[in-house]
Write a protein that holds these residues in place. Structure first.
Motif, PDB file in Angstrom:
ATOM      1  N   GLN A  11      41.628  52.396  49.230  1.00  0.00           N
ATOM      2  CA  GLN A  11      41.956  51.843  47.922  1.00  0.00           C
ATOM      3  C   GLN A  11      41.380  52.697  46.799  1.00  0.00           C
ATOM      4  OE1 GLN A  11      42.528  47.877  47.106  1.00  0.00           O
ATOM      5  NE2 GLN A  11      43.304  48.946  45.315  1.00  0.00           N
TER       6      GLN A  11
ATOM      7  N   ARG B  20      52.212  53.319  44.544  1.00  0.00           N
ATOM      8  CA  ARG B  20      50.929  52.633  44.416  1.00  0.00           C
ATOM      9  C   ARG B  20      50.621  51.648  45.554  1.00  0.00           C
ATOM     10  NH1 ARG B  20      47.475  50.232  42.405  1.00  0.00           N
ATOM     11  NH2 ARG B  20      47.184  48.562  40.911  1.00  0.00           N
ATOM     12  N   TRP B  21      51.639  51.082  46.178  1.00  0.00           N
ATOM     13  CA  TRP B  21      51.400  50.009  47.149  1.00  0.00           C
ATOM     14  C   TRP B  21      51.638  50.385  48.598  1.00  0.00           C
ATOM     15  CZ3 TRP B  21      48.494  46.271  45.719  1.00  0.00           C
ATOM     16  CH2 TRP B  21      48.530  45.802  44.395  1.00  0.00           C
ATOM     17  N   LEU B  43      46.249  41.840  49.493  1.00  0.00           N
ATOM     18  CA  LEU B  43      46.483  42.958  48.577  1.00  0.00           C
ATOM     19  C   LEU B  43      46.484  42.530  47.118  1.00  0.00           C
ATOM     20  CD1 LEU B  43      49.311  44.743  50.577  1.00  0.00           C
ATOM     21  CD2 LEU B  43      47.016  45.622  50.170  1.00  0.00           C
ATOM     22  N   ILE B  45      49.220  41.675  45.639  1.00  0.00           N
ATOM     23  CA  ILE B  45      50.463  42.248  45.129  1.00  0.00           C
ATOM     24  C   ILE B  45      51.437  41.131  44.767  1.00  0.00           C
ATOM     25  CG2 ILE B  45      51.417  42.394  47.473  1.00  0.00           C
ATOM     26  CD1 ILE B  45      52.959  44.845  46.692  1.00  0.00           C
ATOM     27  N   ARG B  53      58.905  46.337  48.830  1.00  0.00           N
ATOM     28  CA  ARG B  53      58.242  47.380  49.601  1.00  0.00           C
ATOM     29  C   ARG B  53      58.454  47.188  51.102  1.00  0.00           C
ATOM     30  NH1 ARG B  53      58.386  48.483  45.328  1.00  0.00           N
ATOM     31  NH2 ARG B  53      56.978  49.640  43.968  1.00  0.00           N
TER      32      ARG B  53
END
Lengths: 150, 150
Positions: A11, B20-21, B43, B45, B53
């Motif tokens: 991360q 980013r993910w 996460l 998210i 994703r």
DNA sequence: CATAGTCGGTTGCAAAAATAAACTGACTCA
DNA sequence: TGAGTCAGTTTATTTTTGCAACCGACTATG
């Protein structure tokens, strides 16, 4: 803490170099590009983004800005040790692309400077003195962990 | 060709997993997370992004969607071989974060499943049977290259 | 039976980031 | 004087993100 994975080095690494352009800029710096215009042209990145990314790289200590002329002052960008240490990450990503995006035929190969042999990257167990595949790898909390991450 | 670096495997890799993910999702899949809610919570998210994703991961053949119940049908996400093969990349990024973002103290360490020894990742020259540092690595066009990439 | 809760999403909207293009400033070269 | 280069900055437009509300199929509870 914002999120449960914040302690993870993956991360933290991605917070610094995990956007669409960072690793590509760093790749080009590895290949010897140094100047703004050189990076801009080869990458096809917008000037404002390149400027912002280079500032971030310098701020993060991954690259350094070194003047190469006065009148007007112009700088070039060189990788620091911290930046050069991203080499294994780029190698790993490249290998994956070779295998899974180019059916094994590598557009670029990395070779040993001394002997020209194409290189391998391996995960190695110092105790067993053997190279491992992913199924033999487990992750566990290390000395810096605040909580169990499985 | 859109840009001069399109042939590079690093570029192609980042086109697939370079946002980013993606790598964070893949990291969690490596750690054993399988379900939508599990990934979402760990996460932090947004649901729509996670759904997008995961679809991309399945579409790219990095993960597969496997039903784990009917009424209603629910799926879990498992890494394919292509996905598991990202292990060295994640390891390399993690090592970098350990060294440069956590002053060497690793929040998570990877160990050999068989013996528990923390692992090393090395770039290896099969001819010299030696491990290399970045200064000894050169890149050159490989069999799949269309043009000189230096 | 009704109601609440879970799980895995989808939809709509505002905010943030990427992109493209024009512009700037300090110089060099003809 | 005038055009060109290099390294950016500014401005406007498009795309992506993040957030919150909602949805559909079911389960568990009173």
């Amino acid at each position: 803490m914002a999120n449960p994975s914040a302690e993870c080095s993956i991360q933290q690494t991605l917070d610094v170099i995990g956007d669409r352009w960072m690793l590509l800029i760093i790749r080009n710096l590895f290949r010897g590009a140094r100047r703004f215009g050189e990076l801009e042209e080869d990458l096809g990145i917008a000037k404002n983004l390149l400027a912002a990314r280079l500032n971030k790289l310098v701020g993060a200590g991954i690259a350094e800005r070194v003047p190469y002329q006065d009148r007007p002052v112009r700088h070039e960008y060189l990788l620091t040790q911290k930046g050069r240490d991203l080499s294994p990450s780029l190698v790993a990503l490249m290998k994956w692309g070779d295998r899974w995006c180019n059916e094994g035929s590598a557009p670029t190969v990395l070779v040993h400077a001394d002997c020209g042999t194409p290189l391998m990257q391996v995960t190695h167990c110092p105790t067993c003195d053997d190279s491992l595949d992913p199924g033999q790898i487990r992750s566990r909390p290390g000395p810096g962990a605040q909580e169990a991450l499985r």
